[in-house]
Scaffold this motif. Sequence first.
Motif, PDB file in Angstrom:
ATOM      1  N   PHE A  57       0.829  -1.205   0.000  1.00 39.94           N
ATOM      2  CA  PHE A  57       0.000   0.000   0.000  1.00 39.94           C
ATOM      3  C   PHE A  57       0.866   1.259   0.000  1.00 39.94           C
ATOM      4  O   PHE A  57       0.638   2.194  -0.778  1.00 39.94           O
ATOM      5  N   TYR A  58       1.879   1.299   0.865  1.00 40.03           N
ATOM      6  CA  TYR A  58       2.729   2.489   0.944  1.00 40.03           C
ATOM      7  C   TYR A  58       3.650   2.609  -0.267  1.00 40.03           C
ATOM      8  O   TYR A  58       3.934   3.722  -0.722  1.00 40.03           O
ATOM      9  N   ASP A  59       4.113   1.484  -0.792  1.00 43.48           N
ATOM     10  CA  ASP A  59       4.932   1.537  -2.006  1.00 43.48           C
ATOM     11  C   ASP A  59       4.110   2.060  -3.179  1.00 43.48           C
ATOM     12  O   ASP A  59       4.626   2.748  -4.068  1.00 43.48           O
ATOM     13  N   TYR A  60       2.810   1.729  -3.189  1.00 46.30           N
ATOM     14  CA  TYR A  60       1.926   2.251  -4.235  1.00 46.30           C
ATOM     15  C   TYR A  60       1.868   3.771  -4.197  1.00 46.30           C
ATOM     16  O   TYR A  60       1.825   4.441  -5.239  1.00 46.30           O
ATOM     17  N   ALA A  61       1.902   4.343  -2.976  1.00 48.14           N
ATOM     18  CA  ALA A  61       1.859   5.807  -2.848  1.00 48.14           C
ATOM     19  C   ALA A  61       3.068   6.449  -3.516  1.00 48.14           C
ATOM     20  O   ALA A  61       2.966   7.515  -4.129  1.00 48.14           O
ATOM     21  N   VAL A  62       4.224   5.800  -3.424  1.00 49.53           N
ATOM     22  CA  VAL A  62       5.434   6.331  -4.066  1.00 49.53           C
ATOM     23  C   VAL A  62       5.309   6.237  -5.588  1.00 49.53           C
ATOM     24  O   VAL A  62       5.647   7.173  -6.320  1.00 49.53           O
ATOM     25  N   VAL A  63       4.806   5.105  -6.064  1.00 46.24           N
ATOM     26  CA  VAL A  63       4.591   4.934  -7.509  1.00 46.24           C
ATOM     27  C   VAL A  63       3.591   5.969  -8.020  1.00 46.24           C
ATOM     28  O   VAL A  63       3.760   6.569  -9.079  1.00 46.24           O
ATOM     29  N   LEU A  64       2.542   6.185  -7.218  1.00 50.11           N
ATOM     30  CA  LEU A  64       1.529   7.186  -7.576  1.00 50.11           C
ATOM     31  C   LEU A  64       2.160   8.564  -7.707  1.00 50.11           C
ATOM     32  O   LEU A  64       1.864   9.310  -8.643  1.00 50.11           O
ATOM     33  N   ASN A 120       6.673   6.443   8.188  1.00 49.94           N
ATOM     34  CA  ASN A 120       7.424   7.636   8.563  1.00 49.94           C
ATOM     35  C   ASN A 120       8.912   7.561   8.246  1.00 49.94           C
ATOM     36  O   ASN A 120       9.560   8.604   8.081  1.00 49.94           O
ATOM     37  N   TYR A 121       9.458   6.347   8.158  1.00 50.24           N
ATOM     38  CA  TYR A 121      10.898   6.230   7.940  1.00 50.24           C
ATOM     39  C   TYR A 121      11.267   5.576   6.613  1.00 50.24           C
ATOM     40  O   TYR A 121      12.445   5.434   6.299  1.00 50.24           O
ATOM     41  N   ARG A 122      10.263   5.208   5.829  1.00 47.76           N
ATOM     42  CA  ARG A 122      10.539   4.633   4.509  1.00 47.76           C
ATOM     43  C   ARG A 122       9.709   5.319   3.427  1.00 47.76           C
ATOM     44  O   ARG A 122      10.239   5.939   2.515  1.00 47.76           O
ATOM     45  N   SER A 123       8.376   5.263   3.553  1.00 49.39           N
ATOM     46  CA  SER A 123       7.498   5.742   2.485  1.00 49.39           C
ATOM     47  C   SER A 123       7.573   7.260   2.311  1.00 49.39           C
ATOM     48  O   SER A 123       7.785   7.754   1.200  1.00 49.39           O
ATOM     49  N   ILE A 124       7.377   8.008   3.401  1.00 52.89           N
ATOM     50  CA  ILE A 124       7.394   9.473   3.288  1.00 52.89           C
ATOM     51  C   ILE A 124       8.770   9.997   2.877  1.00 52.89           C
ATOM     52  O   ILE A 124       8.864  10.864   1.996  1.00 52.89           O
ATOM     53  N   PRO A 125       9.886   9.505   3.474  1.00 54.90           N
ATOM     54  CA  PRO A 125      11.192   9.977   2.991  1.00 54.90           C
ATOM     55  C   PRO A 125      11.420   9.693   1.507  1.00 54.90           C
ATOM     56  O   PRO A 125      11.996  10.535   0.796  1.00 54.90           O
ATOM     57  N   LYS A 126      10.975   8.531   1.018  1.00 58.59           N
ATOM     58  CA  LYS A 126      11.127   8.225  -0.408  1.00 58.59           C
ATOM     59  C   LYS A 126      10.298   9.183  -1.256  1.00 58.59           C
ATOM     60  O   LYS A 126      10.737   9.649  -2.312  1.00 58.59           O
ATOM     61  N   THR A 127       9.053   9.480  -0.794  1.00 59.97           N
ATOM     62  CA  THR A 127       8.195  10.413  -1.518  1.00 59.97           C
ATOM     63  C   THR A 127       8.806  11.808  -1.516  1.00 59.97           C
ATOM     64  O   THR A 127       8.809  12.510  -2.535  1.00 59.97           O
ATOM     65  N   ASP A 128       9.317  12.218  -0.363  1.00 58.65           N
ATOM     66  CA  ASP A 128       9.955  13.530  -0.247  1.00 58.65           C
ATOM     67  C   ASP A 128      11.160  13.631  -1.194  1.00 58.65           C
ATOM     68  O   ASP A 128      11.324  14.627  -1.910  1.00 58.65           O
ATOM     69  N   GLU A 129      11.974  12.594  -1.227  1.00 51.75           N
ATOM     70  CA  GLU A 129      13.144  12.580  -2.106  1.00 51.75           C
ATOM     71  C   GLU A 129      12.727  12.632  -3.573  1.00 51.75           C
ATOM     72  O   GLU A 129      13.320  13.354  -4.383  1.00 51.75           O
ATOM     73  N   LEU A 130      11.689  11.882  -3.903  1.00 58.82           N
ATOM     74  CA  LEU A 130      11.201  11.858  -5.281  1.00 58.82           C
ATOM     75  C   LEU A 130      10.657  13.217  -5.692  1.00 58.82           C
ATOM     76  O   LEU A 130      10.936  13.716  -6.797  1.00 58.82           O
ATOM     77  N   LEU A 131       9.891  13.852  -4.803  1.00 59.54           N
ATOM     78  CA  LEU A 131       9.267  15.137  -5.137  1.00 59.54           C
ATOM     79  C   LEU A 131      10.329  16.216  -5.383  1.00 59.54           C
ATOM     80  O   LEU A 131      10.160  17.082  -6.245  1.00 59.54           O
ATOM     81  N   ARG A 132      11.433  16.153  -4.660  1.00 61.05           N
ATOM     82  CA  ARG A 132      12.477  17.163  -4.794  1.00 61.05           C
ATOM     83  C   ARG A 132      13.265  17.039  -6.102  1.00 61.05           C
ATOM     84  O   ARG A 132      14.077  17.912  -6.419  1.00 61.05           O
ATOM     85  N   THR A 133      13.013  15.972  -6.868  1.00 64.21           N
ATOM     86  CA  THR A 133      13.645  15.883  -8.181  1.00 64.21           C
ATOM     87  C   THR A 133      12.981  16.821  -9.177  1.00 64.21           C
ATOM     88  O   THR A 133      13.536  17.091 -10.248  1.00 64.21           O
TER      89      THR A 133
END
Length: 428
Positions: A13-20, A123-136
Amino acid sequence: MAQQNVIQSMITFYDYAVVLCNGVLKSKGLDVILSYPDNFKFDLVLYDFTAGPCLMGLYHKFGQPPLIGVTAFNIPPYTVDLIGSHKYPAYIPYYTLTYDVDMNFLQRLENVFIYTSDYLYRNYRSIPKTDELLRTHPAFRSIPYLGDLDKNMMLMLVNSHHSVDFPQNMIPVGGLQITPPKPLPTDIEEFIRRGKKGAVLFSLGTNILSSDLGEKRIAMFLDAIRQFPEYNFLWKFEADPNKFDIPGNLMMRKFLPQNDVLAHPSTKLFITHAGLLSTHEATWHGVPMVGIPFIVDQYRNLEKSIRAGVAERIIVWTVTKEKIVQTIRKVLEDPSYRTRMLEKSALFRDQPDKPLDRALWWIDWSLRHPNAKSIQSPTLRLGWFRSEQYDVKLFVAIAIFGVIALLIPVCRTFVFCKQTTDSRKKQN
């Protein structure tokens, strides 16, 4: 997700949020809204926080106006991380578990483990990955950390009501999508009325396609429907049905007005994936259910309905034509299912105002008081350690152990002195 265990499905579910989020960054829609000037004024933001904070970069771009969180996903465990208050794993089961509020010790232990895993992974995997992705993306390179932005929420509108879900201290707007029924299209109205004993609605919602059941299972359902000639069935079926042998008492359409069909007095049963919105609509209109759950909260929604005596279950992986017929017949022919569902419907409808009106009132309230802070929970400031009183508990535990540690040598000294005294008395 449908065949994964609880932890695996949570991770998916959380990995899907990053893909989204990756898809959002490539979308034309994002380009359109980024073309708005930074000083463009929004009075209010309604934010669907279900699948992660990817869009919160836009919230920062436009000056962080008043923020209201919304979700169609009941009350997922991360809601309190955004709005404050406390998690209640002692009596609120994780959304993919089928436990009720009265969990035994092992169930509560499992529930705490899963809640903790959810918190840590988000909080320590999904959101940091999303944050890193968004900053690209050039537009979001200097935004604040995403995990902090959505904590600016003034209010949260949760899709919950105590008659269907679990009690929690937020503004319940469960059922806000349910509108007064509209007249059905003429062909659907006539088809429903031609059912001698009534009609049955069959829909697996938006995320699960009936056509993905596979030809073998579809054939089972078609054969089962033939066993009920006195009822007319309406099946939301997204693919071309012409390659199947369609029984005369079945209408298959790519879209059906679900709320309006459920509101029809001739609708006697709802075959559903047990999604939350569908469960709410069936409950509101007093229609008992046969549930076929696939993913996330569908299992829990159905389990609660079964315990309430308003639904039965079909397991899609082991389904047979005989089981389909047996389950449908049981709910259709036992009047207690409808009686109990009408009782739940009365509870659901008995509210001082309509859920949608309540949601709109609180939205207006936020517009009237854009700088109000008193309504936000202090647990956001306290943090999880103090809000759960771990500091107090730790202090008490240390104090107790400290007292014990001091008493042990005192007791030993006392015992030694007494033994010495007794020994001297004996010598004398």
